[in-house]
Structure formats: C-alpha cells, structure tokens
Design an enzyme around this catalytic site. Structure first.
Site, PDB file in Angstrom:
ATOM      1  N   LYS A 168      36.142  88.069  67.296  1.00 14.90           N
ATOM      2  CA  LYS A 168      37.233  87.643  68.173  1.00 14.90           C
ATOM      3  C   LYS A 168      36.828  86.326  68.824  1.00 14.90           C
ATOM      4  CE  LYS A 168      37.927  87.891  72.319  1.00 14.90           C
ATOM      5  NZ  LYS A 168      38.405  86.505  72.455  1.00 14.90           N
ATOM      6  N   GLU A 244      24.430  86.039  74.897  1.00 17.19           N
ATOM      7  CA  GLU A 244      24.048  84.654  75.233  1.00 17.19           C
ATOM      8  C   GLU A 244      24.947  84.256  76.387  1.00 17.19           C
ATOM      9  OE1 GLU A 244      21.672  82.986  74.040  1.00 17.19           O
ATOM     10  OE2 GLU A 244      21.249  83.894  72.105  1.00 17.19           O
ATOM     11  N   CYS A 278      25.966  75.855  78.093  1.00 15.97           N
ATOM     12  CA  CYS A 278      25.137  76.745  78.911  1.00 15.97           C
ATOM     13  C   CYS A 278      23.728  76.183  79.079  1.00 15.97           C
ATOM     14  CB  CYS A 278      25.120  78.146  78.316  1.00 15.97           C
ATOM     15  SG  CYS A 278      24.864  78.123  76.556  1.00 15.97           S
ATOM     16  N   GLU A 379      26.828  78.053  88.188  1.00 17.59           N
ATOM     17  CA  GLU A 379      26.907  77.236  86.981  1.00 17.59           C
ATOM     18  C   GLU A 379      28.076  76.253  87.128  1.00 17.59           C
ATOM     19  OE1 GLU A 379      26.365  78.095  82.265  1.00 17.59           O
ATOM     20  OE2 GLU A 379      27.769  79.374  83.315  1.00 17.59           O
TER      21      GLU A 379
HETATM   22  P1  ADP Z   1      34.661  81.413  80.071  1.00 15.33           P
HETATM   23  O1  ADP Z   1      34.935  81.752  81.497  1.00 15.33           O
HETATM   24  O2  ADP Z   1      33.727  80.314  79.887  1.00 15.33           O
HETATM   25  O3  ADP Z   1      35.887  81.311  79.217  1.00 15.33           O
HETATM   26  P2  ADP Z   1      34.284  84.059  79.144  1.00 15.33           P
HETATM   27  O4  ADP Z   1      33.065  84.893  79.211  1.00 15.33           O
HETATM   28  O5  ADP Z   1      35.471  84.483  79.938  1.00 15.33           O
HETATM   29  O6  ADP Z   1      33.813  82.628  79.509  1.00 15.33           O
HETATM   30  O7  ADP Z   1      34.749  83.886  77.645  1.00 15.33           O
HETATM   31  C1  ADP Z   1      33.903  83.954  76.533  1.00 15.33           C
HETATM   32  C2  ADP Z   1      34.488  84.881  75.502  1.00 15.33           C
HETATM   33  O8  ADP Z   1      34.590  86.167  76.109  1.00 15.33           O
HETATM   34  C3  ADP Z   1      35.902  84.531  75.045  1.00 15.33           C
HETATM   35  O9  ADP Z   1      36.038  84.839  73.678  1.00 15.33           O
HETATM   36  C4  ADP Z   1      36.764  85.432  75.871  1.00 15.33           C
HETATM   37  O10 ADP Z   1      37.992  85.731  75.267  1.00 15.33           O
HETATM   38  C5  ADP Z   1      35.900  86.664  75.935  1.00 15.33           C
HETATM   39  N1  ADP Z   1      36.208  87.574  77.047  1.00 15.33           N
HETATM   40  C6  ADP Z   1      36.627  87.278  78.295  1.00 15.33           C
HETATM   41  N2  ADP Z   1      36.841  88.396  78.997  1.00 15.33           N
HETATM   42  C7  ADP Z   1      36.554  89.443  78.188  1.00 15.33           C
HETATM   43  C8  ADP Z   1      36.597  90.868  78.314  1.00 15.33           C
HETATM   44  N3  ADP Z   1      36.970  91.440  79.436  1.00 15.33           N
HETATM   45  N4  ADP Z   1      36.232  91.620  77.258  1.00 15.33           N
HETATM   46  C9  ADP Z   1      35.857  91.039  76.102  1.00 15.33           C
HETATM   47  N5  ADP Z   1      35.804  89.719  75.907  1.00 15.33           N
HETATM   48  C10 ADP Z   1      36.143  88.919  76.930  1.00 15.33           C
END
Ligand code: ADP
Length: 475
Positions: A168, A244, A278, A379
């Site tokens: 995903k 990561e 990061c 960050e």
């Molecule tokens: P950022 O804030 O930099 O976008 P995220 O951790 O929110 O970082 O996003 C990184 C990845 O994690 C993306 O693919 C996002 O869709 C996914 N993501 C965000 N929230 C969730 C969640 N609750 N469960 C699974 N994946 C998530």
C-alpha cells in the site's frame, strides 16, 4: 490496483485524485481500495506464495534482473512522473529511480546467497542443520517522500527471499507506485507475487494486514506515530515487523573541521528533497570558534537555492508535499524565533508568481537555536537548518544523543581519534563521518531507539524476510 496479475478497480468503485504539489493541480485518479480489496490481494499473495517460495533463488533472481533492466530503460519517464507527483527536482528524481533500481539488482544477487549452516553437535550421532526460509506473505506500507525507492527497497528483498507481497503506497504518490508495478508486470513476475492496493484512507488497509493471520510480516516506512500504532496492532498475533521511522539527525561540526567544507556538505544534504527525508540534519552543532565562517558559507550557498517546479532549469528546492507540512514548518520557525533564535535567511512560505499555487517554503537558516524550541526536538521535514553553537566538545555526545530518535547522524572532523569516539558513541543507526551520503542498496539502513526496528538494504535487509529453522538429525 494490481492484484493477482490484473489491473483492477476498487470493489466499491471509489477513486481518489493525486495532485501536483508544485501547482496544486490534479494529475490523475486511482482506485480507493478498502479492506475488501486488501483481503483479495492477500488471497492472491497467499496462493502465489505456495509456488514462488518453492522456486529456486536463480529462478526468482531472473525476474528481479528483468525488473532492474526495465526500470533503468524507463528511468526518464519514471523520473518525470515522480517530479510531477512528488515535486522533487528532475535530477533528484532521476537519482532516486536509479537508487530504486539498485535494490532490484542487488537483491537479484543476494537472493542466491541465503546461506544456512551446519553446527557441530556434542553427540556423535547428531547433526544440526540451519535453514533460512521465507516468512510468508508480507504487507508493506510506503511513504511519499521517496515514492519509488522505498517500494523497491521492500519488494526486492522480500521477493528475493521467496515471500510474496501486498503493498500500500502513500496516498500522496499512488501514480509513482502504479508506474513501478507496471514494471513488475512487464518483468513477468507470476500472478499474485507482487500486489498493489492504492487507498486514500490507510487505516483499514493497515488493520487488514495486522488482523489477517496469513500476513506474517509487516514492513513500514513512515512516521514514528504510525509505526508505534502498527507495533501495538501487531502484538496480538506477534506479527514480525520492520519499521523505518522518523529521525532527528545531529550534524556535528567539530572545532578542527574545515567550516567551508562542512557548510557545503550541510547545504547539499539538508536541502535535498526540500528537507523531506528522515535522515535530514535537524540539529546542526557548530563550534563557536568556526561559527562565523560556517554561517557565512552556508548562507551564501542557501540564499542562492532556486525554488520552483522541479521541471524548471536550475531549481533545487521543490514544493513540500502538502499544506499541512507547510504549516507545521512555519509553526516551528515562528516558535524558534519567538524564543530567541535568529533568522539568518528565509523563514516563510514562498508566494511569488506561480509559487503561491504550490506548497513552497523558503530555504531557511536559523541560528542560536536551543533546547527550549520545538524544532530542537520535533522532526522538521522541511528546508530549515537549525544551527546550535556550542563550546565544549566533551558535551557533544550527550547533546547529540539527547533525543528519542536514532536514525542518521553526521560528523565533520579531521581528527581520527574524535571521529572514532563519535562514531562509537553516537546512538544512531547511521553515522556519516565527513560523508553526507552514507546510503546504498549494499549498506544496512535503519534506526535505533524510536527510529525503528530492523534494517533495509544489505544482507540484513533480506534477513528481515527470512525465518530461521533448526533441524536436529539423529543418525
Ligand atoms: P507522513 O505523516 O509523513 O505522511 P505517515 O506515517 O502518516 O507519514 O505515512 C506513511 C505511510 O503510512 C503512508 O503510506 C500512509 O498512508 C500510511 N499510514 C498513515 N496512517 C496509517 C494507519 N493508521 N495505518 C496504516 N498506515 C498508515
């Protein structure tokens, strides 16, 4: 979405838009996958695992070599998609596609070196044999800041190990992900080996990965907040995890360092991808004796950085990914200035000409930053260089390690003894000594403390997708 070797709509029929962050314009629509789509992809991956895991490493490598060649042949088109969807300057996008392809090549080779071992037994009638086997179906979640290489960094070792995968991608960069899966399709991987589920709402997909027992491993790159949620969610089934996560990299300039060389290095690494990395330096510790020439050199380099569309000649600063990131950076800069930091250059959103339509923040230098300011701990993920003058090198390790993060760190010194003291004492997974690019498909990348679990790249990277099995033979 690419499921079981076919391009499919979401079962609900829903779609969502991808946008160009330099102009705010919509650039394409993709299916908005939900839990049911993720289940369908896991069905395909579980079925494909039965055959894929039994192929020889040589057979699996063949597809990875093919994918590498196709990706390199398609480099320019992929780079253009990335610049349009993610915003980075076109040359940086080309570099990323090449870096992404490197993982395919490296793991095509490493897949053939998944060695087991034999262990001498204390009993003459006993033999021990250690076998390494693929963990099973992998659920992968990737971010938008490196929207192609973060995919291959997971898919290549997983497939080389004999796992199958459901990926995903981030909701901001689904077109990059689709383009990569078109390459996988052309490379001829058997149906169901590599599956793509695009989604606007990531939560239900993540939950499906965690709750479906057939998914034996979740690999994630993204924020520490989401990483911790996934770790909690993985507990009931003790699902294996690689994470990561965020970072807050110290960039240490020792008193003996060449301030001009260090400033050049910082200007290059800090503003890469507009600071959306990061491993981007977030606390720049500079000895007061060399602060003046360091800041002068840094300022002259940074104030010359041109912002704009990544397709325009000479542009070095692309847009941030969205308004939310822009606001966060703005808040951090305001907070630092209100608490006494001096704004050397930049410090605000850019709105001249067409820039106002996108999410541009001026390349910024803050000096006299201290530990009261939110930027000292949070960050940043933006083009802001916070400089912290210091006097006593004996305090350096304690200052640099004073963070919950532990991903990358950087040191500039010409003194070998200091280099070793800092290399060994820094609590970070990656330490660049006079080196601003300590990354490669061949090298283990990952963090300590709240920056994550596990490593990507190198032989460690394939180990994340392998179980260890012990055989005891009485003969
Ligand atoms: P950022 O804030 O930099 O976008 P995220 O951790 O929110 O970082 O996003 C990184 C990845 O994690 C993306 O693919 C996002 O869709 C996914 N993501 C965000 N929230 C969730 C969640 N609750 N469960 C699974 N994946 C998530």
């Amino acid at each position: 979405m690419f499921i079981n070797g076919q391009w499919l709509k979401a079962q609900s029929g829903d779609t969502f838009q991808s946008y160009n962050p330099a102009s705010g314009e919509p650039i394409g629509q993709v299916p908005a996958g939900k839990s049911a789509d993720a289940v369908k992809a896991i069905d395909a991956a579980a079925e494909a695992f039965l055959l894929w895991s039994c192929q020889t490493a040589y057979q699996r490598s063949h597809f990875l070599y093919e994918a590498h060649a196709l990706m390199m042949a398609d480099l320019e088109r992929l780079a253009c998609i990335m610049t349009e969807e993610q915003g980075k300057p076109i040359q940086a996008a080309r570099n990323e596609v090449k870096y992404g392809a490197d993982f395919l090549l490296w793991y095509a080779e490493e897949g053939k070196r998944v060695y087991g071992r034999t262990i001498p037994s204390a009993r003459s009638d006993q033999r021990f044999l250690v076998l390494r086997q693929p963990v099973g179906v992998v659920g992968a979640i990737t971010p938008w800041n490196y929207p192609i290489s973060m995919i291959t960094r997971k898919v290549a070792p997983a497939l080389a190990a004999g796992c199958t995968i459901v990926l995903k991608p981030a909701e901001a960069t689904p077109l990059c992900a689709s383009a990569v899966f078109e390459i996988f399709e052309k490379a001829g991987f058997p149906a169901g080996v590599a599956n793509l589920v695009t989604a606007l709402d990531p939560g239900p997909i993540g939950e499906t990965f965690l709750s479906d027992f057939r998914v034996r491993k979740v690999t994630f790159t993204g924020s520490t907040t989401v990483g911790k949620m996934l770790a909690k969610g993985a507990a009931p089934q003790l699902k294996r995890l690689s994470l990561e996560l965020g970072g807050h990299a110290p960039f240490i300039v020792c008193r003996d360092a060449d301030p001009l060389h260090a400033a050049k290095g910082l200007a290059l690494v800090k503003f890469l991808n507009s600071g959306q990395a990061c491993i981007s330096p977030n606390r720049i510790f500079v000895h007061t004796e060399i602060l003046k020439p360091f800041l002068a050199e840094l300022t002259s380099r940074v104030s010359g950085l041109k912002a704009g569309s990544g397709f325009d000649a000479g542009v070095r600063i692309g847009p941030l990914i969205n308004e939310r990131e822009l606001d966060k950076i703005d808040r951090q800069v305001q907070d630092a200035v209100a608490k006494g930091a001096s704004l050397v250059t930049g410090g605000c959103r850019l709105t001249d000409g067409n820039l106002g339509r996108g999410f541009f923040f001026a390349p910024t230098i803050l000096s006299d930053v201290n530990s009261d300011m939110s930027i000292y701990r949070e960050e940043t993920f933006g083009p802001v260089a916070p400089v912290i003058p210091y006097d006593n090198e004996d305090d350096l390790l304690a200052m640099a390690n004073d963070t919950h993060y532990g991903l990358a760190s950087y040191v500039y010194t010409r003194d070998l003894k200091k280099a070793f003291r800092l290399f060994e004492g820094l609590q970070f997974g990656i330490v660049g000594i006079n080196d601003i690019n300590p990354t490669s498909a061949a090298a283990p990348f990952g963090g300590m403390k709240e920056s994550g679990l596990g490593r990507e790249g190198a032989s460690e990277g394939i180990g994340e997708y392998l179980e260890t099995k012990l055989g005891g033979f009485s003969i």
